[in-house]
Design an enzyme around this catalytic site. Structure first.
Site, PDB file in Angstrom:
ATOM      1  N   GLU A  60      69.099   2.378 -17.794  1.00 32.37           N
ATOM      2  CA  GLU A  60      69.589   2.621 -18.956  1.00 32.37           C
ATOM      3  C   GLU A  60      71.038   2.303 -18.411  1.00 32.37           C
ATOM      4  O   GLU A  60      71.943   1.536 -18.528  1.00 32.37           O
ATOM      5  CB  GLU A  60      70.099   3.100 -20.298  1.00 32.37           C
ATOM      6  CG  GLU A  60      68.401   3.608 -20.850  1.00 32.37           C
ATOM      7  CD  GLU A  60      67.186   4.157 -20.355  1.00 32.37           C
ATOM      8  OE1 GLU A  60      67.649   4.557 -19.526  1.00 32.37           O
ATOM      9  OE2 GLU A  60      66.113   3.839 -20.825  1.00 32.37           O
ATOM     10  N   PHE A  83      65.327   3.639 -27.825  1.00 31.36           N
ATOM     11  CA  PHE A  83      65.813   4.722 -28.596  1.00 31.36           C
ATOM     12  C   PHE A  83      66.905   4.932 -28.858  1.00 31.36           C
ATOM     13  O   PHE A  83      68.023   5.294 -27.587  1.00 31.36           O
ATOM     14  CB  PHE A  83      64.851   5.800 -28.678  1.00 31.36           C
ATOM     15  CG  PHE A  83      63.256   5.515 -28.876  1.00 31.36           C
ATOM     16  CD1 PHE A  83      62.894   6.152 -29.925  1.00 31.36           C
ATOM     17  CD2 PHE A  83      62.651   4.666 -28.134  1.00 31.36           C
ATOM     18  CE1 PHE A  83      60.970   5.959 -30.994  1.00 31.36           C
ATOM     19  CE2 PHE A  83      61.071   4.759 -28.679  1.00 31.36           C
ATOM     20  CZ  PHE A  83      60.827   5.012 -30.090  1.00 31.36           C
ATOM     21  N   ASP A  85      68.295   8.620 -28.448  1.00 28.16           N
ATOM     22  CA  ASP A  85      68.232   8.853 -27.430  1.00 28.16           C
ATOM     23  C   ASP A  85      68.479   8.930 -25.986  1.00 28.16           C
ATOM     24  O   ASP A  85      69.440   9.700 -25.719  1.00 28.16           O
ATOM     25  CB  ASP A  85      67.009   9.811 -27.701  1.00 28.16           C
ATOM     26  CG  ASP A  85      66.434   9.848 -29.515  1.00 28.16           C
ATOM     27  OD1 ASP A  85      66.400  11.279 -30.176  1.00 28.16           O
ATOM     28  OD2 ASP A  85      66.361   9.097 -29.702  1.00 28.16           O
ATOM     29  N   PHE A  86      67.842   7.589 -26.413  1.00 30.19           N
ATOM     30  CA  PHE A  86      68.269   6.888 -24.791  1.00 30.19           C
ATOM     31  C   PHE A  86      70.133   5.959 -24.683  1.00 30.19           C
ATOM     32  O   PHE A  86      70.097   6.222 -23.432  1.00 30.19           O
ATOM     33  CB  PHE A  86      66.875   5.873 -24.199  1.00 30.19           C
ATOM     34  CG  PHE A  86      66.230   6.060 -24.712  1.00 30.19           C
ATOM     35  CD1 PHE A  86      65.738   7.236 -24.607  1.00 30.19           C
ATOM     36  CD2 PHE A  86      65.100   5.120 -24.496  1.00 30.19           C
ATOM     37  CE1 PHE A  86      64.449   7.697 -25.041  1.00 30.19           C
ATOM     38  CE2 PHE A  86      63.509   5.618 -24.311  1.00 30.19           C
ATOM     39  CZ  PHE A  86      62.996   6.633 -25.176  1.00 30.19           C
ATOM     40  N   HIS A 129      63.634  11.306 -29.220  1.00 23.90           N
ATOM     41  CA  HIS A 129      62.793   9.688 -29.891  1.00 23.90           C
ATOM     42  C   HIS A 129      63.656   9.902 -31.424  1.00 23.90           C
ATOM     43  O   HIS A 129      63.288   9.147 -32.086  1.00 23.90           O
ATOM     44  CB  HIS A 129      61.931   9.328 -29.578  1.00 23.90           C
ATOM     45  CG  HIS A 129      61.328   9.216 -28.213  1.00 23.90           C
ATOM     46  ND1 HIS A 129      61.128   9.806 -27.921  1.00 23.90           N
ATOM     47  CD2 HIS A 129      61.322   8.147 -27.951  1.00 23.90           C
ATOM     48  CE1 HIS A 129      60.895   9.362 -26.777  1.00 23.90           C
ATOM     49  NE2 HIS A 129      60.638   8.574 -26.517  1.00 23.90           N
TER      50      HIS A 129
END
Lengths: 325, 319
Positions: A60, A83, A85-86, A129
């Site tokens: 990422e 997601f 969260d990432f 997630h």
């Protein structure tokens, strides 16, 4: 008009803008032949080829940084972060680089980047997630943040985001991906920064984002039966947010509820509450109520207890109507 | 060794002298309190930016680090513009908003120094990707220190560059010190170039010798321009001064500093030029005097350039 699912709205927006502008490229993990984890890029590789649909390693920070450099050098990258969260593993790229490069370097060039990312619960995907982290990004100067709640809005806002010369974070709620809705056959865009009044009402203003727009509309049906007419405003953009529409509504109803799926503490509701209190406190007849998730991670097993829903909106509306100053 | 004309060698020497003297002047004006914040000087490492950037065109891209004055000057930034930016003046290339640590100038392909260690490496990939996408023959050079190779961004970026075959040259200036920590404490290898092997990226380690750097950079830039993909060049140099100006280096053995200062890339280059009779005392003196004048003029330009109005604070956040 035609009926499409929310996720198809995402794909149509990307498809149409890539067809129109060769500088638009799409970068992400599994976005090539797999068509994206949620299917947003199904078929795009076949149409646009691997030069423009760039399937990357699971990196990422590497992806977001690459988008930053590419944008500074004239491309218009769309990044998919699988997601929300990432987003935390590429915060440097988003916050220290993308958000600042234009201003920090003397506003000599623009940074046309879209980062689209699915957030929110509903899939029992657990603590890493399911988060709604949009307020983090709304706190950073140089980023725009939108949260479309319908197939119509996601297509129109994503198209606006791709055409915008500034970085825009497009937050999709995963539980909305399958939602069906009508969109025009002809091309259209939705302006960033404009809220949408989903239902008019005279008693309480409910400002909602993303999935909570639908929960608020459900709440309005229940409340109507009790003779309470709420006005449901879909904020659509949280940075910048449409102060005018919110203020006009509060000026009419004199009651305000803000509903989002993100944790209530320091959520976008806190900002809206603060601005309303600072600027038009005298319009309020009762304390502001906020609906948001409790201050714990999203548990795998108790997700339904965790997620705010229409019942929470009903309770908040009832409370603000009882607690008159 | 590549054959260089006398004129070219004098030019390279002048560029290295310019960087060193500019850094010395900056230490002086910083100590006077004329520049706020932090500055990081690259004295002792001047050969790398000059040798590497001599391979580049104006349209090529370059990303660098907080210790980035040498790179920007070698990439062609004018001393007066450079100094105006470091003084925070509105006529600097970044309107004075960037200062030393974030200096950029897209007209010269300078993507920006980066205040985040390792932050520029993926960005450089993006520039390389843009030129590959547009099918130009531009290349991108990305400078960073050995400390940055401990960051995840380094590894992510190298892997992506390799997979995408990007036209980029990663240049690691291994000066032995990551801020206040010697290399031996934070990694178990000496040659950082070994890290490239796991990404199947060709790499080379050279000493802080102008000609070694020049030859290696020439080969790698050519390779990138021919579409053969990324490479990594490690230069094992040394940092003469502290991490930032004002750092007393109490963590560092005096002997080690003395050793570092003995291996002077400029003195070695100068010695060679004298031996080959390319440079003599007279020409050398003229170069030094001219550079001094140029730097004094740049400082004066910066001092008399306008500071921004408070009203400029909120300007042009959005495109």
């Amino acid at each position: 008009m035609k009926e499409i699912r929310y996720i198809w709205g995402v794909k149509e927006a990307i498809y149409e803008e890539m067809e129109k502008d060769e500088q638009v490229v799409f970068i992400g993990e599994d976005v090539g032949s797999p068509g994206g984890s949620f299917g947003a890029s199904k078929g795009l590789l076949e149409t646009f080829g691997s030069e423009r649909i760039i399937d990357t390693p699971i990196s990422e920070a590497g992806i977001v940084g690459m988008a930053a450099g590419a944008a500074a050098c004239g491309l218009r990258p769309i990044v998919e972060i699988m997601f929300m969260d990432f987003m935390t593993v590429c915060m440097d790229g988003i916050v220290n680089q993308i958000a600042k490069m234009r201003y920090m370097f003397g506003s000599r060039y623009s940074m046309p980047i879209v980062i689209r990312t699915p957030g929110g619960g509903g899939l029992n995907a657990g603590p890493q997630h399911s988060q709604c982290l949009e307020a983090w990004f709304a706190h950073v100067p140089g980023l725009k943040v939108v949260m479309p709640s319908t197939p119509y809005d996601v297509k129109g806002l994503l198209k606006s985001a791709i055409r915008d010369d500034n970085p825009v974070i497009v937050v999709e709620n995963k539980s909305l991906h399958a939602l069906k809705g009508e969109i025009p056959n002809d091309e259209y865009v939705v302006e960033i920064g404009k809220a949408d009044i989903k239902k008019s009402g005279t008693d309480v203003t409910v400002v909602a984002t993303s999935r909570m727009v639908h929960e608020s509309l459900k709440a309005s049906e229940k409340l109507s039966k009790q003779g309470i007419e709420i006005e449901v405003i879909d904020l659509r953009s949280i940075s910048p947010w449409d102060k005018e529409t919110v203020f006009n509504s509060v000026g009419k109803t004199h009651h305000l509820v803000i509903a989002h799926e993100a944790v209530k503490q320091c959520g976008i509701g806190a900002e809206i509450s603060a601005v309303v209190a600072e600027e038009i406190m005298d319009e309020l007849d009762a304390p502001i109520e906020r609906v948001g998730a409790p201050f714990v991670p999203v548990p795998f097993n108790l997700e339904q207890v965790y997620l705010p829903d229409s019942e929470n909106v009903v309770t908040a509306v009832e409370k603000t109507m009882e607690r008159l100053f | 060794m590549t054959k260089l004309s006398k004129k070219t060698m004098i030019l390279f020497y002048t560029q290295m002298i310019r960087i060193r003297k500019m850094e010395e002047k900056l230490m002086e004006v910083f100590a006077n309190g004329e520049i706020p914040g932090f500055i990081h000087v690259c004295i002792g490492q001047e050969a790398t930016p000059v040798a590497v950037c001599s391979q580049l065109n104006d349209s090529d891209y370059m990303a660098n680090t907080h210790r980035g004055h040498g790179h920007a000057l070698a990439k062609g930034i004018k001393p007066d513009m450079f100094m105006a930016e470091l003084f925070g003046r509105s006529n600097g290339p970044c309107r004075g908003r960037a200062g030393s640590m974030h200096l950029a100038d897209m007209n010269l392909g300078i993507l920006g120094a980066n205040g985040i260690v390792g932050g520029g490496i993926p960005i450089a990939n993006g520039a390389a990707f843009a030129s590959m996408y547009k099918k130009t023959d531009q290349v991108t050079v990305c400078f960073f220190g050995e400390g940055a190779t401990d960051e995840g961004t380094f590894h992510e970026a190298l892997n992506i560059a390799s997979v995408m075959k990007l036209p980029i040259i990663f240049v690691c200036e291994n000066n032995g010190w990551a801020e206040f920590t010697p290399q031996s404490v934070h990694m178990t290898i000496k040659d950082v170039s070994k890290r490239a092997a796991s990404y199947k990226i060709p790499a080379k380690t050279v000493s802080n010798d102008f000609f070694e750097i020049y030859d290696a950079a020439a080969a790698f830039v050519k390779r990138a321009r021919q579409g053969k993909g990324p490479s990594l060049l490690e230069v094992q140099s040394s940092r003469w001064h502290g991490h930032f100006v004002g750092d007393a280096q109490k963590y560092r053995d005096k002997k080690e500093i003395d050793t570092a200062m003995k291996s002077d890339c400029i003195a070695n280059f100068k010695k060679y030029l004298f031996e080959k009779k390319i440079l003599n005392k007279k020409i050398n003196q003229k170069i030094l005097t001219d550079i001094d004048q140029e730097i004094d003029a740049a400082v004066e330009f910066a001092r008399t350039s306008p500071l921004p109005e408070a009203s400029e604070l909120m300007e042009e956040l959005w495109a």
